[in-house]
Motif scaffolding. Structure first.
Motif, short mmCIF file in Angstrom:
data_model
loop_
_atom_site.label_atom_id
_atom_site.label_comp_id
_atom_site.label_asym_id
_atom_site.label_seq_id
_atom_site.Cartn_x
_atom_site.Cartn_y
_atom_site.Cartn_z
N ARG A 235 0.86 -1.19 0.00
CA ARG A 235 0.00 0.00 0.00
C ARG A 235 0.89 1.24 0.00
N TYR A 236 1.07 1.77 -1.22
CA TYR A 236 1.95 2.93 -1.35
C TYR A 236 1.26 4.17 -0.82
N PHE A 237 2.06 5.05 -0.24
CA PHE A 237 1.58 6.39 0.06
C PHE A 237 1.92 7.25 -1.17
N ASN A 238 2.60 8.35 -1.08
CA ASN A 238 2.75 9.19 -2.28
C ASN A 238 4.17 9.14 -2.85
N ALA B 214 1.01 29.26 -12.38
CA ALA B 214 1.23 29.01 -10.96
C ALA B 214 0.55 27.71 -10.51
N LEU B 215 1.17 27.06 -9.57
CA LEU B 215 0.57 25.88 -8.93
C LEU B 215 -0.58 26.36 -8.05
N THR B 216 -1.73 25.69 -8.16
CA THR B 216 -2.83 25.99 -7.24
C THR B 216 -2.75 25.03 -6.06
N SER C 189 2.84 18.82 4.64
CA SER C 189 1.73 19.57 4.04
C SER C 189 2.14 20.03 2.65
N VAL C 190 1.16 20.49 1.88
CA VAL C 190 1.47 20.97 0.52
C VAL C 190 2.47 22.12 0.60
N LEU C 191 2.27 23.04 1.56
CA LEU C 191 3.21 24.17 1.67
C LEU C 191 4.60 23.69 2.08
N GLY D 119 -12.97 15.24 -3.16
CA GLY D 119 -12.47 13.88 -2.95
C GLY D 119 -11.15 13.79 -2.20
N ASP D 120 -10.52 14.94 -1.90
CA ASP D 120 -9.23 14.89 -1.19
C ASP D 120 -9.42 14.51 0.28
N VAL D 121 -8.58 13.60 0.73
CA VAL D 121 -8.50 13.28 2.16
C VAL D 121 -7.70 14.41 2.81
N1 UFG Z 1 -2.34 19.21 -4.73
C1 UFG Z 1 -2.37 20.58 -4.88
N2 UFG Z 1 -2.25 21.09 -6.12
C2 UFG Z 1 -2.10 20.31 -7.23
C3 UFG Z 1 -2.05 18.90 -7.08
C4 UFG Z 1 -2.19 18.38 -5.81
O1 UFG Z 1 -2.51 21.32 -3.89
O2 UFG Z 1 -2.02 20.85 -8.36
C5 UFG Z 1 -2.45 18.63 -3.38
C6 UFG Z 1 -3.65 17.72 -3.22
O3 UFG Z 1 -4.80 18.45 -2.86
C7 UFG Z 1 -3.16 16.81 -2.10
C8 UFG Z 1 -1.66 16.71 -2.33
O4 UFG Z 1 -1.32 17.83 -3.15
O5 UFG Z 1 -3.37 17.42 -0.87
C9 UFG Z 1 -1.25 15.43 -3.04
O6 UFG Z 1 -2.02 15.29 -4.21
P1 UFG Z 1 -1.67 14.23 -5.35
O7 UFG Z 1 -2.69 14.39 -6.43
O8 UFG Z 1 -0.24 14.35 -5.72
O9 UFG Z 1 -1.81 12.84 -4.60
P2 UFG Z 1 -3.06 12.18 -3.88
O10 UFG Z 1 -2.69 12.03 -2.45
O11 UFG Z 1 -4.31 12.88 -4.17
O12 UFG Z 1 -3.17 10.77 -4.62
C10 UFG Z 1 -2.03 10.04 -5.05
C11 UFG Z 1 -2.33 9.32 -6.37
C12 UFG Z 1 -3.33 8.22 -6.17
C13 UFG Z 1 -2.88 7.32 -5.06
C14 UFG Z 1 -2.66 8.14 -3.81
C15 UFG Z 1 -2.20 7.32 -2.67
O13 UFG Z 1 -2.84 10.25 -7.32
O14 UFG Z 1 -3.41 7.45 -7.35
O15 UFG Z 1 -1.68 9.14 -4.08
O16 UFG Z 1 -1.07 6.59 -3.00
F1 UFG Z 1 -3.79 6.37 -4.83
#
Ligand code: UFG
Ligand code: NAD
Length: 350
Positions: free
Chosen positions: A187-190, A225-227, A283-285, A309-311
């Motif tokens: 189970r991969y994280f990011n 710019a990145l949102t 965090s994103v920041l 859909g974001d956790v």
């Molecule tokens: N985010 C931004 N701006 C962007 C893109 C992302 O703020 O332009 C934020 C997202 O809201 C989130 C974080 O960056 O808070 C990470 O987002 P990602 O889309 O990079 O990753 P996720 O956690 O949403 O999902 C990823 C993969 C899924 C996978 C999941 C868990 O897209 O396929 O990791 O492994 F299942």
């Protein structure tokens, strides 16, 4: 290097982001990765990168895992009754959450259907070890963090997430009917970053959905710019938290998982889930800051609305992987960012 022949290992999705990095780690560990991919979301450039890094003519077959006959011929060509594949690392799947909402049937047939076909063909060729690409998506919004493997699955937020939950179930049920089958559910994280050589990395098609590819393209001036999706979450700085791990750490975890499968001596089947993350949330920041620290570049960014859909916050308890696989993530977020940036710059010159 010893003269011991390399054990062949089938790597489905081997031209993809994680599969290509894992192929290099497998080769370094003494295995022979046999890459299989239909190139739906990848290109031969990644296969060439793997061959360059391995300094070897690593086999590649352009085959769809749903194509039973073509798949069988790969088994016949690269494995035999005396020397079956030591294992299958199954990466091949569609992975875009948004696309899965628009095309749920396509996700079911490719991700779950493809797995079913693969298991049937593997069975008829005597392959018992499977390492599967699952995702922390299976947990949904966890009740507590860090999340461990015993956390219950929540309702899947997307068809993509459902395919990972369903695939884990298919693998567990399949193994339960066959003695001595070993299955590692990873189970991969990011996963982020790239091979430090910049010979391989992530090749997102079109506008990237994921944070780090968008961030590097924004820093390179390819995008605006990145949102930042949401600055009003109840977290320390208001932005979402994830567990970002370097793709080479993740690649090495697959080698450990395969070795774990090979080390099981039980005649009973074994199915085990492992979280693969650093154990640290960012965090994103904080990701943006780590990138700027590591590269000296500036990331143009603006605060935006939350993404549906974001956790809010999830990071791994990776202690089971450390204890049972002997694996832990070694590379820092800054290293991941520096490698992602090196890859982004290499892409410009290709
Ligand atoms: N985010 C931004 N701006 C962007 C893109 C992302 O703020 O332009 C934020 C997202 O809201 C989130 C974080 O960056 O808070 C990470 O987002 P990602 O889309 O990079 O990753 P996720 O956690 O949403 O999902 C990823 C993969 C899924 C996978 C999941 C868990 O897209 O396929 O990791 O492994 F299942
Ligand atoms: P990727 O798209 O780069 O790699 C997947 C590869 O599989 C691609 O090269 C694609 O062409 C191939 N493929 C798809 N369907 C196929 C089929 N039917 N037959 C043959 N090849 C097929 O994605 P990735 O990031 O390397 O992800 C690999 C695996 O890890 C996927 O199963 C994905 O769901 C899972 N995963 C990825 C992440 C992530 O954030 N990248 C997180 C958790 C889980």
């Amino acid at each position: 290097m010893s003269d011991t022949p390399r054990l062949p290992v089938l790597v489905t999705g081997g031209a993809g982001y994680i599969g290509s990095h894992t192929a290099v780690a497998l080769y370094e560990a003494g295995f022979l990765p046999v890459l299989l991919d239909n190139l739906h979301n990848s290109s031969l450039q990644a296969v060439e990168g793997v061959k360059t890094l391995c300094e070897a003519d690593v086999p590649f077959a352009q085959v769809d895992v749903c194509d039973r006959e073509a798949l069988s011929s790969v088994f016949e060509q690269h494995s035999s009754e005396d020397a079956p594949f030591a294992g299958i690392l199954h990466f091949a799947a569609h992975k875009a959450v948004g696309e899965s909402v628009a095309h749920p049937a396509m996700y079911a047939s490719n991700n779950v259907g493809g797995l079913g076909t693969l298991l049937e063909v593997a069975e008829s060729h005597g392959v018992r070890n499977v390492v599967f690409s699952s995702s922390c998506t299976v947990y949904g919004e966890p009740e507590t963090v860090p999340v461990n493997e015993d956390a219950p699955f929540q309702h899947a937020e997307s068809p993509y997430g459902w395919t990972k939950q369903a695939s884990e179930r298919v693998l567990a049920d399949h193994a339960a009917t066959h003695p001595a089958h070993r299955v590692a559910l990873l189970r991969y994280f990011n996963p982020v970053g790239a091979h430090p050589s910049a010979a391989i990395g992530e090749l997102p098609l079109g506008v990237p959905n994921n944070l780090v590819p968008f961030l590097t393209q924004a820093a390179a001036g390819i995008r605006g710019a990145l949102t930042v999706f949401g600055g009003d979450y109840p977290t320390a700085d208001g932005t979402c938290i994830r567990d970002y791990l370097h793709v080479m750490d993740l690649a090495e975890a697959h080698v450990s998982a395969l070795q774990w499968c090979l080390a099981q001596d039980s005649e009973a089947h074994v199915v085990r889930a492992f979280n693969l993350g650093t154990g640290q949330g960012a965090s994103v920041l904080e990701v943006i800051e780590a990138f700027e620290r590591a590269t000296g570049e500036t990331v143009p960014h603006t605060m935006g609305d939350r993404r549906a859909g974001d956790v809010m916050a999830i990071w791994a308890d990776p202690s089971r992987a450390e204890k049972e696989l002997g694996w832990s993530a070694k590379r820092s977020l800054e290293t991941s960012m520096a490698d992602a940036w090196r890859w982004q710059q290499a892409l410009k010159t290709r």
